[in-house]
Design a protein around this motif. Structure first.
Motif, short mmCIF file in Angstrom:
data_model
loop_
_atom_site.label_atom_id
_atom_site.label_comp_id
_atom_site.label_asym_id
_atom_site.label_seq_id
_atom_site.Cartn_x
_atom_site.Cartn_y
_atom_site.Cartn_z
N PHE A 18 0.69 -1.11 -0.03
CA PHE A 18 -0.07 -0.03 0.07
C PHE A 18 0.98 1.14 -0.06
N THR A 19 1.16 2.63 -1.48
CA THR A 19 2.23 3.40 -1.08
C THR A 19 2.50 4.60 -1.91
N SER A 20 3.77 4.92 -1.94
CA SER A 20 3.94 5.96 -2.92
C SER A 20 3.58 5.50 -4.55
N LEU A 21 3.78 6.56 -5.25
CA LEU A 21 3.51 6.16 -6.80
C LEU A 21 4.03 5.18 -7.21
N HIS A 31 -4.43 6.81 -6.98
CA HIS A 31 -2.90 7.07 -7.49
C HIS A 31 -3.04 7.06 -9.06
N LEU A 32 -3.55 6.87 -9.81
CA LEU A 32 -3.71 7.18 -11.14
C LEU A 32 -3.93 8.64 -11.45
N HIS A 33 -4.82 9.22 -10.63
CA HIS A 33 -5.05 10.63 -10.63
C HIS A 33 -3.87 11.52 -10.34
N GLN A 34 -2.94 11.10 -9.07
CA GLN A 34 -1.80 11.64 -8.77
C GLN A 34 -0.61 11.42 -9.78
N ALA A 35 -0.63 10.36 -10.61
CA ALA A 35 0.06 10.26 -11.51
C ALA A 35 -0.08 11.00 -12.67
N MET A 36 -1.13 11.15 -13.14
CA MET A 36 -1.44 12.16 -14.13
C MET A 36 -1.25 13.65 -13.83
N MET A 91 -3.75 6.70 -20.86
CA MET A 91 -2.95 7.77 -19.97
C MET A 91 -1.83 6.99 -19.45
N VAL A 92 -1.86 6.00 -18.87
CA VAL A 92 -0.79 5.35 -18.52
C VAL A 92 0.29 4.84 -19.52
N ARG A 93 -0.27 4.52 -20.80
CA ARG A 93 0.57 4.25 -22.05
C ARG A 93 1.45 5.60 -22.07
N ASP A 94 0.64 6.62 -22.26
CA ASP A 94 1.35 8.22 -22.71
C ASP A 94 2.52 8.24 -21.55
N LEU A 95 2.02 8.16 -20.15
CA LEU A 95 2.88 8.71 -19.05
C LEU A 95 4.08 7.66 -18.95
N TYR A 96 3.97 6.42 -19.10
CA TYR A 96 5.03 5.48 -19.36
C TYR A 96 6.14 5.76 -20.55
N SER A 97 5.50 6.19 -21.57
CA SER A 97 6.35 6.67 -23.00
C SER A 97 7.17 8.12 -22.46
N LEU A 98 6.37 8.85 -21.81
CA LEU A 98 7.01 10.09 -21.16
C LEU A 98 8.12 9.66 -20.39
N ARG A 99 8.07 8.80 -19.49
CA ARG A 99 9.05 8.25 -18.56
C ARG A 99 10.22 7.75 -19.20
N ILE A 100 10.08 6.96 -20.16
CA ILE A 100 11.35 6.42 -20.96
C ILE A 100 11.91 7.39 -22.07
N LEU A 101 11.20 8.53 -22.19
CA LEU A 101 11.96 9.45 -22.89
C LEU A 101 13.12 10.25 -21.87
N GLU A 102 13.15 10.09 -20.75
CA GLU A 102 13.98 10.85 -19.76
C GLU A 102 15.34 11.06 -20.35
N LYS A 103 15.99 10.23 -20.85
CA LYS A 103 17.30 10.23 -21.34
C LYS A 103 17.41 11.31 -22.63
N MET A 108 17.45 18.09 -15.68
CA MET A 108 17.28 17.08 -14.69
C MET A 108 15.93 17.03 -14.01
N ILE A 109 15.05 16.30 -14.72
CA ILE A 109 13.47 16.29 -14.32
C ILE A 109 13.18 14.74 -13.75
N ASN A 110 12.96 14.90 -12.61
CA ASN A 110 12.34 13.60 -11.90
C ASN A 110 11.03 12.93 -12.27
N VAL A 111 11.37 11.72 -13.19
CA VAL A 111 10.12 10.98 -13.71
C VAL A 111 9.90 9.63 -12.66
N ASP A 112 10.47 9.55 -11.51
CA ASP A 112 10.30 8.44 -10.58
C ASP A 112 9.00 8.23 -10.43
N ASN A 113 7.92 8.99 -10.35
CA ASN A 113 6.69 9.10 -9.95
C ASN A 113 5.80 8.81 -11.17
#
Length: 506
Positions: A18-21, A31-36, A91-103, A108-113
């Motif tokens: 039960f916890t962080s994003l 938690h989906l809403h928080q991720a958005m 939404m999850v697909r697009d947010l994950y795609s944004l995460r893997i664009l980090e490099k 220095m943008i935190n995408v851990d959440n």
């Protein structure tokens, strides 16, 4: 019948504590809403003009449009999250795609959440679960239609990813439906994509014993990728297999579970002798002081097990307090998995429940007031002493959230004198748009979630052993979200309320 994705990366490596994003965002609509909101914040911090690659700039601009769209949808519903599974998947697909664009981002943008690969897989698993449980047509799902509500449609890549996930989960029939849909949507796409579709399709068909179909698929695989050694190996393997279809036969409990989730009746659902004894009434439990002026609205469900529905038993103000306390603290729900070792004392997260919850132990005065009021009212209604109550549990079910068939009494203790859960009082804290019913496969009972209502049942026989008829489940949430609160009542201190018996049949 069966029972996301911009083309920036091809993800075919294809679920639930039960916890962080950072933990399983898909389990909880909260938690989906928080991720958005986190994704929206990340996008605001990106200076597109400083990104050298036009392809990456275009993706960022697309994400900004999409996330803004999801955010506008979430504001339309009281629970703060778009309620359609396809919107949530996208939404999850697009947010994950944004995460893997980090490099590729210059700052220095935190995408851990942001959602992880596991969240994406979990969301696809939820769509497969909805397909299987409710008998949904893949063509309609791909067109964005679920339970009469419409959202965006899915691409060929989306259908391929979901089909690959179903194949990974060994739900081969579901996988074939998604792969066939990918071919329909993919009529003008590249040979590389077609080869990938046929490669998974032939493996599913071969494992189902569909030799002729598998041969056709592997032939088309080779047509689109003539140098594939793997395809040649699979062709040889299929040529040597018997043409014998393997059917997945469901047991009675699972078949009844699916039937009840779909809102249909089982043979156990209607028994004229049982039904004739069931009534509705205003119930004051022999003029209990708390019920004289405000009796409970009681509806009989079954006599064995003893089961009642109580209407409007929890007030809106009390629901708001419970949800407000639980929202910041919910974690992935865990269930005890029966194991052979007698030394196991901790709960293990297993794929039996997909939700997030919190056992409320707060000492906040507002909560204590609400808790005491609920404990007193449940004691007045049931007669069971509240000193044996466990802490209130609040759970939130997100996309496809469910709880597989289980008992509330313990499978780990054979001793009838164990302080087991004698009763369950389950509050419904919101209206669920579609799905999310509580079902009892062995007695043919389906309880639809209605805000303010509660269902109560006895888990144990009078001799202290578990009543196997209480085998129950939470059906997947089809549209919207689901909030519940569990109050489990322990056996100790209830000796005079429900006296024990030495009769092994009582």
């Amino acid at each position: 019948m069966c029972s996301f994705i911009l083309c920036l990366v091809f993800i075919i490596n294809i679920l639930p504590t039960f916890t962080s994003l950072e933990e399983d965002i898909f389990c909880s609509s909260e938690h989906l809403h928080q991720a958005m909101l986190e994704g929206s914040y990340v996008l605001r911090r990106v200076n597109v003009t400083k990104i050298p690659l036009k392809k990456t700039r275009d993706k960022i601009n697309r994400f900004r449009f999409d996330i803004g769209f999801y955010k506008s949808l979430s504001e339309k519903w009281t629970d703060g999250m778009a309620r359609h599974p396809i919107y949530i998947y996208s939404m999850v697909r697009d947010l994950y795609s944004l995460r893997i664009l980090e490099k590729n981002l210059p700052h220095m943008i935190n995408v851990d959440n942001l959602p992880t690969k596991e969240d994406l897989e979990g969301t696809m698993s939820a769509l497969i679960r909805l397909q299987y449980t409710y008998g949904l047509k893949v063509a309609e799902m791909a067109a964005g239609i679920i339970a009469g509500e419409t959202s965006m449609s899915l691409s060929a890549e989306d259908c391929l990813l979901i089909g690959a996930q179903a194949h990974k989960e060994k739900k081969h029939e579901c996988a074939i439906e998604w792969l066939n849909q990918a071919l329909i949507v993919n009529s003008t796409r590249t040979k590389t994509l077609k080869a990938k579709i046929y490669s998974i399709k032939c493996k599913c068909e071969s494992r189902m014993g569909m030799r002729t179909d598998a041969l056709m698929s592997v032939t088309l695989w080779l047509k689109n990728d003539k140098d594939s050694i793997e395809a040649i190996e699979w062709r040889d393997k299929i040529l040597n297999m018997p043409d014998r279809r393997n059917y997945n036969v469901l047991g009675d409990d699972m078949q009844n579970y699916i039937t009840l989730c779909r809102g249909e009746m089982t043979k156990e659902s209607y028994n004229s002798t049982i039904m004739s004894k069931l009534h509705c009434r205003f119930y004051d439990n022999n003029r209990h002081p708390l019920l004289v002026l405000q009796p409970a609205r009681q509806e009989d469900v079954r006599d064995d097990p003893h089961m009642k529905i109580y209407h409007d038993v929890i007030l809106d103000g009390d629901i708001k307090v419970l949800k407000a306390i639980a929202k910041p603290k919910i974690k992935v729900s865990k269930v005890l998995k029966k194991v052979s070792s007698s030394k196991m004392k901790s709960s293990t997260a297993v794929d039996l429940r997909v939700s997030k919850g919190y056992g409320i132990t707060d000492t906040d005065p507002t909560y204590i007031k609400v808790r005491n009021k609920l404990f007193n009212r449940v004691q007045a209604i049931t007669g069971f002493y509240s000193k044996s109550n466990e802490a209130l549990q609040v759970a939130n079910y997100g996309i496809g959230g469910y709880y597989s068939p289980h008992y509330d009494w313990s499978l780990l203790h054979a001793d009838p004198m164990h302080n087991d859960r004698i009763g369950t009082f389950l509050f419904y804290l919101n209206e669920v748009v579609a799905g999310g019913a509580t079902v009892f496969p062995r007695i043919g009972v389906r309880v639809a979630p209605k805000k303010g209502d509660a269902v109560f049942w006895h888990n144990l026989q009078r001799n202290g052993t578990g009543n196997e008829k209480t085998f129950h489940a939470g059906c997947p949430v089809l549209l919207g979200t689901k909030w519940i609160s569990n109050l489990w009542i322990r056996r100790h201190h209830q000796e005079f309320v429900q006296p024990c018996t030495l009769n092994e049949y009582e």
